[in-house]
Design a protein around this motif. Structure first.
Motif, mmCIF file in Angstrom:
data_model
loop_
_atom_site.group_PDB
_atom_site.id
_atom_site.type_symbol
_atom_site.label_atom_id
_atom_site.label_comp_id
_atom_site.label_asym_id
_atom_site.label_seq_id
_atom_site.Cartn_x
_atom_site.Cartn_y
_atom_site.Cartn_z
ATOM 1 N N LYS A 20 54.163 -0.237 93.285
ATOM 2 C CA LYS A 20 53.285 -1.411 93.205
ATOM 3 C C LYS A 20 54.097 -2.698 93.270
ATOM 4 O O LYS A 20 53.710 -3.663 93.951
ATOM 5 C CB LYS A 20 52.477 -1.354 91.912
ATOM 6 C CG LYS A 20 51.480 -2.494 91.776
ATOM 7 C CD LYS A 20 50.605 -2.307 90.556
ATOM 8 C CE LYS A 20 49.587 -3.436 90.449
ATOM 9 N NZ LYS A 20 48.689 -3.267 89.278
ATOM 10 N N LEU A 30 54.974 -1.085 104.590
ATOM 11 C CA LEU A 30 53.888 -1.500 103.707
ATOM 12 C C LEU A 30 52.675 -0.599 103.876
ATOM 13 O O LEU A 30 52.015 -0.222 102.899
ATOM 14 C CB LEU A 30 53.525 -2.956 104.008
ATOM 15 C CG LEU A 30 52.562 -3.649 103.047
ATOM 16 C CD1 LEU A 30 53.101 -3.655 101.633
ATOM 17 C CD2 LEU A 30 52.297 -5.082 103.506
ATOM 18 N N TYR A 66 50.355 5.059 97.379
ATOM 19 C CA TYR A 66 50.221 4.505 96.030
ATOM 20 C C TYR A 66 49.036 5.061 95.237
ATOM 21 O O TYR A 66 49.209 5.460 94.078
ATOM 22 C CB TYR A 66 50.136 2.982 96.093
ATOM 23 C CG TYR A 66 49.830 2.351 94.760
ATOM 24 C CD1 TYR A 66 50.821 2.237 93.778
ATOM 25 C CD2 TYR A 66 48.550 1.911 94.453
ATOM 26 C CE1 TYR A 66 50.534 1.682 92.550
ATOM 27 C CE2 TYR A 66 48.254 1.358 93.220
ATOM 28 C CZ TYR A 66 49.250 1.239 92.268
ATOM 29 O OH TYR A 66 48.965 0.696 91.053
ATOM 30 N N GLU A 106 54.186 -8.095 100.327
ATOM 31 C CA GLU A 106 53.032 -8.926 100.687
ATOM 32 C C GLU A 106 53.328 -10.399 100.491
ATOM 33 O O GLU A 106 52.895 -11.253 101.286
ATOM 34 C CB GLU A 106 51.812 -8.509 99.873
ATOM 35 C CG GLU A 106 51.237 -7.159 100.309
ATOM 36 C CD GLU A 106 50.099 -6.706 99.416
ATOM 37 O OE1 GLU A 106 50.044 -7.164 98.255
ATOM 38 O OE2 GLU A 106 49.281 -5.905 99.868
ATOM 39 N N ARG A 114 51.167 1.735 100.843
ATOM 40 C CA ARG A 114 49.770 1.624 100.406
ATOM 41 C C ARG A 114 49.053 2.967 100.480
ATOM 42 O O ARG A 114 48.160 3.252 99.680
ATOM 43 C CB ARG A 114 49.035 0.612 101.279
ATOM 44 C CG ARG A 114 49.392 -0.820 101.018
ATOM 45 C CD ARG A 114 48.507 -1.682 101.867
ATOM 46 N NE ARG A 114 48.917 -3.064 101.878
ATOM 47 C CZ ARG A 114 48.821 -3.867 102.928
ATOM 48 N NH1 ARG A 114 48.357 -3.393 104.058
ATOM 49 N NH2 ARG A 114 49.176 -5.114 102.858
ATOM 50 N N HIS A 147 45.718 -7.565 100.021
ATOM 51 C CA HIS A 147 46.278 -6.228 100.105
ATOM 52 C C HIS A 147 46.265 -5.541 98.747
ATOM 53 O O HIS A 147 46.058 -4.343 98.661
ATOM 54 C CB HIS A 147 47.706 -6.286 100.645
ATOM 55 C CG HIS A 147 47.765 -6.825 102.039
ATOM 56 N ND1 HIS A 147 46.837 -6.488 102.978
ATOM 57 C CD2 HIS A 147 48.648 -7.675 102.641
ATOM 58 C CE1 HIS A 147 47.137 -7.094 104.123
ATOM 59 N NE2 HIS A 147 48.220 -7.829 103.935
ATOM 60 N N ILE A 161 55.251 -3.240 96.862
ATOM 61 C CA ILE A 161 54.125 -3.665 97.698
ATOM 62 C C ILE A 161 53.842 -5.144 97.493
ATOM 63 O O ILE A 161 53.648 -5.906 98.455
ATOM 64 C CB ILE A 161 52.875 -2.811 97.397
ATOM 65 C CG1 ILE A 161 53.072 -1.381 97.905
ATOM 66 C CG2 ILE A 161 51.630 -3.422 98.033
ATOM 67 C CD1 ILE A 161 51.968 -0.426 97.494
#
Length: 624
Positions: free
Chosen positions: A210, A186, A193, A217, A190, A64, A213
């Motif tokens: 970041k 999530l 970002y 993950e 993404r 990811h 995220i």
């Protein structure tokens, strides 16, 4: 001078050795950097995939993060997954041989070669393929789009057959709300970002996004259910929601966010398709592989055959040659299935002493079957086991060296379009005689009639009435399979050879008049047709289908539908009345009752004809 000369020579040799070592070290350093660079760029995935091997997928955290940090790396990985997907497609095609590739333009596919060989009804409107930027649209003659929310589910059955029915039946709804909520957040994070990272004034928010995220993950890579989540997950959810709320208030280009979100959706769809193909491959592998317990049983019985002091080679009674008795023939490599067929047939008859069963198998399973049917009795019935490879029939068998071939099953999928422009996919499995069946008159020269039973059937009532049927000079008494009309198979049959509304016939339960068979020379007719078709088009999987339909043209006597209920290895929807009243249950399809993937509500009918207390079954943990 000698001393000086010798010292100079030693110094020069030492320098040369050091120079060689330095060069070697520099070479190794360069090589290690090159290998590291290759792995960082993900090129090794391409190397392995090109060789035809599935590569290990990176962890979800790494995967990811690269989505938004390295776009080129994501493209490389995506190409590698496409190569793996093509490899899985190739394996599926090897396990499930397609029908010939001469279907014309009526097939509906997502790729030109994925559903070759699936006949389309003659009454269906002509369909064509329309490609656009979003993929493939299925349309009718007027160009109206059929694409809907469940289109992929419908086309799945066209591509993979019974796998999709099994998957639909065992599909579980996601009950873990927190995990689902984390995945949704999530996705949104993404999408925002990359746009936030381009704004220097929002470096702190970019770093926070970041970090969140990466945390999500890492958690999702270790937890798939709510109960696996760490205790502090609520704090992480609050921080992520706050960061997303701040990102939404930033002056970002909505087109960039939309583009990134679409890219993530596309990548997820590609990954889902890849795993679906992998799942379909594993399903096909499971249904076509002998279970470990049955392999154990066969090996144990083979060993006991050679250890036993019983007279296993004793000559059978004259019953096996007596044409006045009721002779049943079973072609099988499956000891357990053959036992169920015989036991169910014997249990429902009043005169088991008149029944003679001939089980034809190959050399690999011959000794296990012979020992099993010697130590187990089926009332007063006689059971003869024959190794077809040892029969002296090569003079009559002109196609190839003699070997056992089981009844052929063909997957046939239909596309039906109604007046409301909606469409449905229907899949059936059509079983017919194999090459071995056409040796019956040669194997049993003294017999006048036989009943041929597939090894995936079981009797629910006395089927002795088959012997008193007047077939009016016909050769093959078979149940018609009117779900498949011969007009729908016209791609594989010569023109004008059949009425298009005629029904196909099924193997499973067939009463065969061997006297009439010999009069019509049907064995020679079948072999001639196979050779002619092989010469014209090459030997294909559908050669037996075409040759069988032509061989028995005009010689099939239609049995009443109540004799056999089919598709118990495919159809989950049979009602209780039909199951109870059918004389014979036929488990044609992939989900056989001796497999773990068998349909549970039908397996109970099959299991009751097994003696699960048998010592050999217990030792090998045979418990279908």
């Amino acid at each position: 001078m000698k001393g000086g000369y010798g010292g100079s020579s030693y110094s020069l040799a030492t320098k040369r050795r050091w120079k060689g070592l330095v060069t070697a070290v520099l070479g190794l350093v360069f090589l290690s950097m090159l290998v590291s660079l290759v792995f960082l760029l993900g090129l090794h995935n391409g190397f392995l995939s090109s060789a035809g091997y599935a590569t290990e997928q990176p962890s979800s955290a790494t995967k990811h993060l690269r989505v938004y940090d390295q776009h080129s790396s994501a493209d490389t990985r995506n190409e590698s997954k496409r190569q793996q997907s093509a490899h899985v497609d190739d394996l599926i095609k090897r396990l499930v041989p397609p029908l010939p590739k001469n279907l014309g333009k009526n097939s509906v596919t997502e790729a030109e070669n994925e559903t070759d060989g699936l006949p389309i009804p003659a009454d269906s409107p002509k369909l064509w393929q329309k490609r656009n930027n979003s993929g493939v649209a299925v349309t009718d003659d007027a160009g109206k789009d059929f694409r809907g929310a469940d289109e992929s589910e419908k086309l799945c059955e066209l591509k993979y057959g019974s796998y999709c029915l099994w998957r639909r039946e065992h599909k579980e709804k996601m009950k873990d709300a927190v995990v689902k909520r984390m995945k949704d957040l999530l996705y949104v994070a993404r999408a925002y970002y990359p746009s936030i990272a381009k704004l220097p004034a929002f470096d702190k928010l970019s770093h926070e996004l970041k970090q969140n995220i990466q945390d999500f993950e890492r958690v999702l890579s270790e937890a798939t259910t709510d109960k696996d989540l760490p205790p502090q997950i609520e704090k992480k959810l609050t921080k992520m929601e706050a960061a997303i709320a701040r990102a939404k208030s930033c002056p970002v280009d909505c087109n960039n966010v939309d583009k990134k979100l679409r890219q993530l959706v596309d990548l997820t769809e590609d990954e889902a398709n890849f795993h679906r193909k992998q799942s379909a491959f594993l399903y096909q592998l499971a249904v076509q592989t002998m279970p470990k317990s049955l392999h154990c049983l066969s090996m144990r019985l083979t060993v006991e055959y050679f250890r036993s002091s019983l007279d296993l080679e004793q000559s059978l009674s004259e019953k096996v040659l007596n044409p006045e008795l009721h002779h049943y023939v079973i072609f099988s490599r499956n000891l357990l299935a053959s036992s169920v067929v015989i036991n169910s047939t014997v249990q429902h008859t009043e005169e088991s002493g008149k029944q003679v069963f001939h089980v034809l198998t190959d050399r690999e399973n011959y000794f296990a079957m012979k020992f099993w049917f010697c130590i187990n009795k089926y009332r007063e019935a006689t059971v003869q086991v024959l190794n077809i490879e040892d029969l002296k029939l090569n003079n009559h068998y002109k196609l190839a060296p003699l070997h056992l071939s089981l009844p052929e099953e063909f997957r046939v999928s239909f596309l039906r379009v109604d007046k409301l422009s909606s469409y449905q996919i229907k899949t059936e499995y059509l079983s017919i005689f194999s090459h071995s069946h056409y040796l019956l008159p040669k194997i049993f020269p003294t017999l006048k009639k036989v009943v041929v039973l597939d090894d995936d059937v079981l009797a629910q009532r006395d089927i002795s009435d088959l012997w008193s049927l007047d077939m009016g000079g016909k050769v093959n008494g078979a149940v018609q399979f009117c779900t498949v009309k011969l007009g729908q198979l016209k791609k594989y049959l010569p023109r004008n050879s059949f009425s298009e509304n005629s029904c196909a016939w099924m193997s499973g339960v067939n009463i065969i008049d061997l006297t009439r068979w010999r009069e019509h020379n049907l064995t020679e007719t079948f072999q001639r047709l196979v050779q002619e078709m092989s010469t014209e088009e090459g030997l294909s999987e559908t050669t037996a289908l075409s040759a069988s339909m032509l061989t028995f043209r005009g010689l099939v006597y239609a049995l009443d539908d109540s004799w056999m209920l089919s598709s118990l290895g495919l159809n989950y929807g049979h009602n209780e009345d039909a199951l109870r009243t059918a004389a014979v249950l036929h488990f044609n399809g992939n989900m056989k009752p001796w497999l773990e993937l068998g349909i549970p509500k039908y397996k109970s009918s099959w299991r009751k004809f097994l003696n699960l207390q048998n010592q050999f079954l217990s030792d090998c943990n045979v418990n279908p």
